[in-house]
Design a protein around this motif. Structure first.
Motif, PDB file in Angstrom:
ATOM      1  N   GLN A   1       0.828  -1.187   0.000  1.00 58.50           N
ATOM      2  CA  GLN A   1       0.000   0.000   0.000  1.00 58.50           C
ATOM      3  C   GLN A   1       0.873   1.252   0.000  1.00 58.50           C
ATOM      4  N   VAL A   2       0.427   2.257  -0.685  1.00 60.27           N
ATOM      5  CA  VAL A   2       1.119   3.541  -0.669  1.00 60.27           C
ATOM      6  C   VAL A   2       0.615   4.365   0.501  1.00 60.27           C
ATOM      7  N   GLN A   3       1.512   5.120   1.137  1.00 63.70           N
ATOM      8  CA  GLN A   3       1.115   6.020   2.219  1.00 63.70           C
ATOM      9  C   GLN A   3       0.994   7.436   1.646  1.00 63.70           C
ATOM     10  N   LEU A   4      -0.032   8.152   2.103  1.00 65.60           N
ATOM     11  CA  LEU A   4      -0.336   9.472   1.561  1.00 65.60           C
ATOM     12  C   LEU A   4      -0.435  10.502   2.675  1.00 65.60           C
ATOM     13  N   GLN A   5       0.082  11.691   2.443  1.00 64.71           N
ATOM     14  CA  GLN A   5       0.020  12.768   3.430  1.00 64.71           C
ATOM     15  C   GLN A   5      -0.285  14.079   2.728  1.00 64.71           C
ATOM     16  N   GLU A   6      -1.437  14.661   3.066  1.00 59.89           N
ATOM     17  CA  GLU A   6      -1.835  15.932   2.477  1.00 59.89           C
ATOM     18  C   GLU A   6      -1.242  17.109   3.240  1.00 59.89           C
ATOM     19  N   SER A   7      -1.095  18.224   2.553  1.00 61.50           N
ATOM     20  CA  SER A   7      -0.685  19.483   3.179  1.00 61.50           C
ATOM     21  C   SER A   7      -1.197  20.628   2.322  1.00 61.50           C
ATOM     22  N   GLY A   8      -1.129  21.832   2.877  1.00 60.83           N
ATOM     23  CA  GLY A   8      -1.481  23.016   2.112  1.00 60.83           C
ATOM     24  C   GLY A   8      -2.851  23.593   2.393  1.00 60.83           C
ATOM     25  N   GLY A   9      -3.617  22.932   3.245  1.00 56.51           N
ATOM     26  CA  GLY A   9      -4.914  23.469   3.596  1.00 56.51           C
ATOM     27  C   GLY A   9      -4.782  24.703   4.470  1.00 56.51           C
ATOM     28  N   GLY A  10      -5.900  25.360   4.723  1.00 53.17           N
ATOM     29  CA  GLY A  10      -5.896  26.539   5.567  1.00 53.17           C
ATOM     30  C   GLY A  10      -7.119  27.389   5.323  1.00 53.17           C
ATOM     31  N   LEU A  11      -6.997  28.645   5.694  1.00 53.24           N
ATOM     32  CA  LEU A  11      -8.100  29.593   5.568  1.00 53.24           C
ATOM     33  C   LEU A  11      -7.861  30.504   4.369  1.00 53.24           C
ATOM     34  N   ALA A  12      -8.884  30.677   3.545  1.00 51.14           N
ATOM     35  CA  ALA A  12      -8.805  31.572   2.406  1.00 51.14           C
ATOM     36  C   ALA A  12     -10.091  32.378   2.306  1.00 51.14           C
ATOM     37  N   GLN A  13      -9.995  33.524   1.707  1.00 51.08           N
ATOM     38  CA  GLN A  13     -11.181  34.325   1.456  1.00 51.08           C
ATOM     39  C   GLN A  13     -11.825  33.891   0.140  1.00 51.08           C
ATOM     40  N   ALA A  14     -13.109  34.126   0.032  1.00 51.67           N
ATOM     41  CA  ALA A  14     -13.798  33.832  -1.223  1.00 51.67           C
ATOM     42  C   ALA A  14     -13.097  34.570  -2.368  1.00 51.67           C
ATOM     43  N   ASN A 113     -15.241   4.151  -3.295  1.00 54.96           N
ATOM     44  CA  ASN A 113     -14.791   2.848  -2.791  1.00 54.96           C
ATOM     45  C   ASN A 113     -13.864   2.115  -3.750  1.00 54.96           C
ATOM     46  N   GLN A 114     -13.551   2.706  -4.898  1.00 48.14           N
ATOM     47  CA  GLN A 114     -12.566   2.114  -5.800  1.00 48.14           C
ATOM     48  C   GLN A 114     -11.143   2.530  -5.436  1.00 48.14           C
ATOM     49  N   TYR A 115     -11.009   3.488  -4.531  1.00 45.14           N
ATOM     50  CA  TYR A 115      -9.698   3.972  -4.108  1.00 45.14           C
ATOM     51  C   TYR A 115      -9.307   3.225  -2.831  1.00 45.14           C
ATOM     52  N   THR A 116      -8.097   2.703  -2.801  1.00 40.62           N
ATOM     53  CA  THR A 116      -7.699   1.775  -1.737  1.00 40.62           C
ATOM     54  C   THR A 116      -6.791   2.375  -0.688  1.00 40.62           C
ATOM     55  N   SER A 117      -6.186   3.524  -0.964  1.00 44.90           N
ATOM     56  CA  SER A 117      -5.318   4.182   0.016  1.00 44.90           C
ATOM     57  C   SER A 117      -5.755   5.632   0.155  1.00 44.90           C
ATOM     58  N   TRP A 118      -5.763   6.104   1.412  1.00 43.74           N
ATOM     59  CA  TRP A 118      -6.253   7.450   1.713  1.00 43.74           C
ATOM     60  C   TRP A 118      -5.301   8.163   2.650  1.00 43.74           C
ATOM     61  N   GLY A 119      -5.205   9.483   2.467  1.00 44.82           N
ATOM     62  CA  GLY A 119      -4.488  10.301   3.419  1.00 44.82           C
ATOM     63  C   GLY A 119      -5.374  10.673   4.595  1.00 44.82           C
ATOM     64  N   GLN A 120      -4.799  11.427   5.527  1.00 45.77           N
ATOM     65  CA  GLN A 120      -5.518  11.832   6.743  1.00 45.77           C
ATOM     66  C   GLN A 120      -6.442  13.027   6.515  1.00 45.77           C
ATOM     67  N   GLY A 121      -6.190  13.763   5.445  1.00 45.17           N
ATOM     68  CA  GLY A 121      -7.038  14.908   5.148  1.00 45.17           C
ATOM     69  C   GLY A 121      -6.423  16.223   5.599  1.00 45.17           C
ATOM     70  N   THR A 122      -6.801  17.288   4.913  1.00 43.56           N
ATOM     71  CA  THR A 122      -6.374  18.643   5.280  1.00 43.56           C
ATOM     72  C   THR A 122      -7.581  19.570   5.172  1.00 43.56           C
ATOM     73  N   GLN A 123      -7.740  20.419   6.189  1.00 41.36           N
ATOM     74  CA  GLN A 123      -8.916  21.282   6.251  1.00 41.36           C
ATOM     75  C   GLN A 123      -8.747  22.504   5.351  1.00 41.36           C
ATOM     76  N   VAL A 124      -9.766  22.778   4.574  1.00 41.31           N
ATOM     77  CA  VAL A 124      -9.840  23.996   3.775  1.00 41.31           C
ATOM     78  C   VAL A 124     -11.075  24.758   4.215  1.00 41.31           C
ATOM     79  N   THR A 125     -10.881  26.008   4.613  1.00 38.01           N
ATOM     80  CA  THR A 125     -11.992  26.850   5.039  1.00 38.01           C
ATOM     81  C   THR A 125     -11.994  28.127   4.212  1.00 38.01           C
ATOM     82  N   VAL A 126     -13.116  28.399   3.578  1.00 34.78           N
ATOM     83  CA  VAL A 126     -13.242  29.582   2.728  1.00 34.78           C
ATOM     84  C   VAL A 126     -14.268  30.521   3.358  1.00 34.78           C
ATOM     85  N   SER A 127     -13.835  31.718   3.671  1.00 37.15           N
ATOM     86  CA  SER A 127     -14.720  32.697   4.305  1.00 37.15           C
ATOM     87  C   SER A 127     -15.318  33.618   3.244  1.00 37.15           C
ATOM     88  N   SER A 128     -16.539  34.060   3.520  1.00 37.63           N
ATOM     89  CA  SER A 128     -17.239  34.927   2.551  1.00 37.63           C
ATOM     90  C   SER A 128     -16.949  36.388   2.802  1.00 37.63           C
TER      91      SER A 128
END
Length: 128
Positions: A1-14, A113-128
């Motif tokens: 299995q491949v290991q995955l790690q996301e990065s780059g999320g954060g807060l952005a304005q619309a 469900n066809q994808y077999t490896s997943w990362g932990q996720g990164t939060q993206v928040t977009v403010s209006s």
């Protein structure tokens, strides 16, 4: 299995931009087709974009077409999601996912469900 790690999320304005990265390790990155998914509170995980093992074809859900771009660098074992013209409804946890390239079909590019490896996720928040 491949290991995955996301990065780059954060807060952005619309109207702003963010670039997500997904670093892969453990197996040959080019053996996998890749996807980005997202999940908002109270909602099911949904498909965002997918890319074939060589980057030759890309697929997007309608709501992000023209705003998001999926790409990959097989030499750097990294998947990207460039997100422009962000909207508040893009707020979610974003996940990268992998599936063996010989299992990839256009009909199932969007299927979680066809994808077999997943990362932990990164939060993206977009403010209006």
């Amino acid at each position: 299995q491949v290991q995955l790690q996301e990065s780059g999320g954060g807060l952005a304005q619309a109207g702003g931009s963010l670039r997500l990265s997904c670093a892969a390790s453990g197996r040959t990155f080019s053996s996998y087709s890749m996807g980005w998914f997202r999940q908002s509170p109270g909602k099911e995980r949904e498909f965002v974009a997918a890319i074939t093992w060589d980057g030759g074809r890309t697929f997007y859900t309608d709501s992000v077409k023209g705003r998001f771009t999926i790409s990959r660098d097989n030499d750097k074992n990294t998947l990207y999601l460039q997100m422009n013209s962000l909207k508040p409804e893009d707020t979610a946890v974003y996940y990268c996912a992998a599936r063996a390239r010989n299992t990839f079909t256009i009909a199932t590019a969007f299927t979680t469900n066809q994808y077999t490896s997943w990362g932990q996720g990164t939060q993206v928040t977009v403010s209006s």
